[in-house]
Design a protein around this motif. Structure first.
Motif, PDB file in Angstrom:
ATOM      1  N   GLY A  88     -93.222 116.995  11.353  1.00  0.00           N
ATOM      2  CA  GLY A  88     -93.879 116.752  12.689  1.00  0.00           C
ATOM      3  C   GLY A  88     -93.201 117.343  13.735  1.00  0.00           C
TER       4      GLY A  88
ATOM      5  N   ASP B 109     -94.676 121.803  10.568  1.00  0.00           N
ATOM      6  CA  ASP B 109     -95.758 121.178  11.252  1.00  0.00           C
ATOM      7  C   ASP B 109     -96.757 122.225  11.129  1.00  0.00           C
ATOM      8  OD1 ASP B 109     -97.672 120.312  12.791  1.00  0.00           O
ATOM      9  OD2 ASP B 109     -96.090 119.147  13.805  1.00  0.00           O
TER      10      ASP B 109
ATOM     11  N   GLY C 273     -94.696 112.915  11.068  1.00  0.00           N
ATOM     12  CA  GLY C 273     -96.038 113.855  10.773  1.00  0.00           C
ATOM     13  C   GLY C 273     -97.301 113.049  10.609  1.00  0.00           C
TER      14      GLY C 273
END
Length: 268
Positions: A51, A77, A137
């Protein structure tokens, strides 16, 4: 206890100034803590970020890693939208170009290994030890638990897993922290800084830190009913949630204090 690098404070300050110029949702205390972890975790392996958004935490991690020669930060990501954690991003848009620009502006392009993909896709072929696993994330329980389950088998002994937004009204990070870290003797020392929860993998002597984790768990678990099943925290419920959250110790911790904690054979 391993000695601290004499220039650590200066390195983190420089990294913070770069991080400060980058868009994203990462407070100063937890950003500095993340940089300290990058420098001080007493394990060998890769730094993995799940993330990245627009690169705020990436810049902090990569700046510290570059200075100490720790290898590139692996940034994972898909940069897709919409996302509950990125409310300002319109459906169908992407943060990828902004992420690339942030890393380039900080002069860190060669210090970041970029994977524009879902974490589960990268996990399929992952075979490297991890010293610091930064999970930021999918904040649903299913998503956070999946990231934890897929990558912690690669976490090196004495490595650290950290979860962002554990105290920010998302079910995933706080539930994984309580159920998978605080209630498990596979982990030793643990704690929270601002909204970042962390635990150190200590499968051989994690039980020696059980009392420490229990003290944190007794307070952290009180937040679980407020966010169960993705429930929105609002109105009078929000006031009760904030009261429960205020009882979780989340003050900044210095590098020397952190190293002293994780270097102990147990915590009383």
């Amino acid at each position: 206890m391993a000695p601290l690098s004499a220039d650590l404070d200066a390195v983190i300050e420089k990294a913070w100034q770069l991080t400060l110029r980058t868009d994203g949702f990462l407070g100063e205390n937890e950003a500095r803590f993340l940089g300290m972890l990058a420098a001080c975790v007493p394990a060998r392996g890769t730094i993995v970020e799940i993330g990245s958004f627009k690169g705020k935490s990436t810049v902090m991690l990569a700046s510290v890693a570059a200075h100490y020669g720790l290898g590139p930060v692996v940034a994972i990501d898909p940069h897709t939208s919409p996302s509950t954690t990125d409310p300002g991003i319109a459906a169908g848009s992407s943060t990828f170009e902004e992420f690339l620009a942030s890393v380039k502006a900080a002069g860190l392009t060669e210090h970041v290994e970029i994977h524009r993909a879902y974490s589960r896709e990268i996990a399929k072929g992952w075979n490297r030890p991890i010293r610091l696993l930064w999970i930021d994330g999918d904040h649903t329980f299913r998503g956070a638990k999946e990231d934890f389950d897929l990558f912690t088998p690669h976490l090196a002994k004495q490595g650290v897993v950290a979860l962002h937004d554990a105290l920010n009204a998302f079910e995933g990070p706080i539930r994984v922290f309580v159920e998978e870290i605080l209630r498990s003797d596979r982990f030793g020392a643990a704690g929270v800084v601002q909204s970042t929860a962390w635990g150190q993998l200590r499968p051989e002597d994690g039980k020696d830190f059980r009392e420490l984790r229990i003290r944190i768990e007794r307070r952290a678990r009180r937040m679980l009913p407020f966010v169960a099943n993705g429930r929105r925290v609002q109105g009078i419920t929000k006031m009760a949630y904030k009261l429960a959250r205020s009882r979780v110790q989340r003050a900044p911790v210095s590098a020397s204090e952190w190293l002293a904690l994780v270097s102990r054979s147990g915590a009383k």
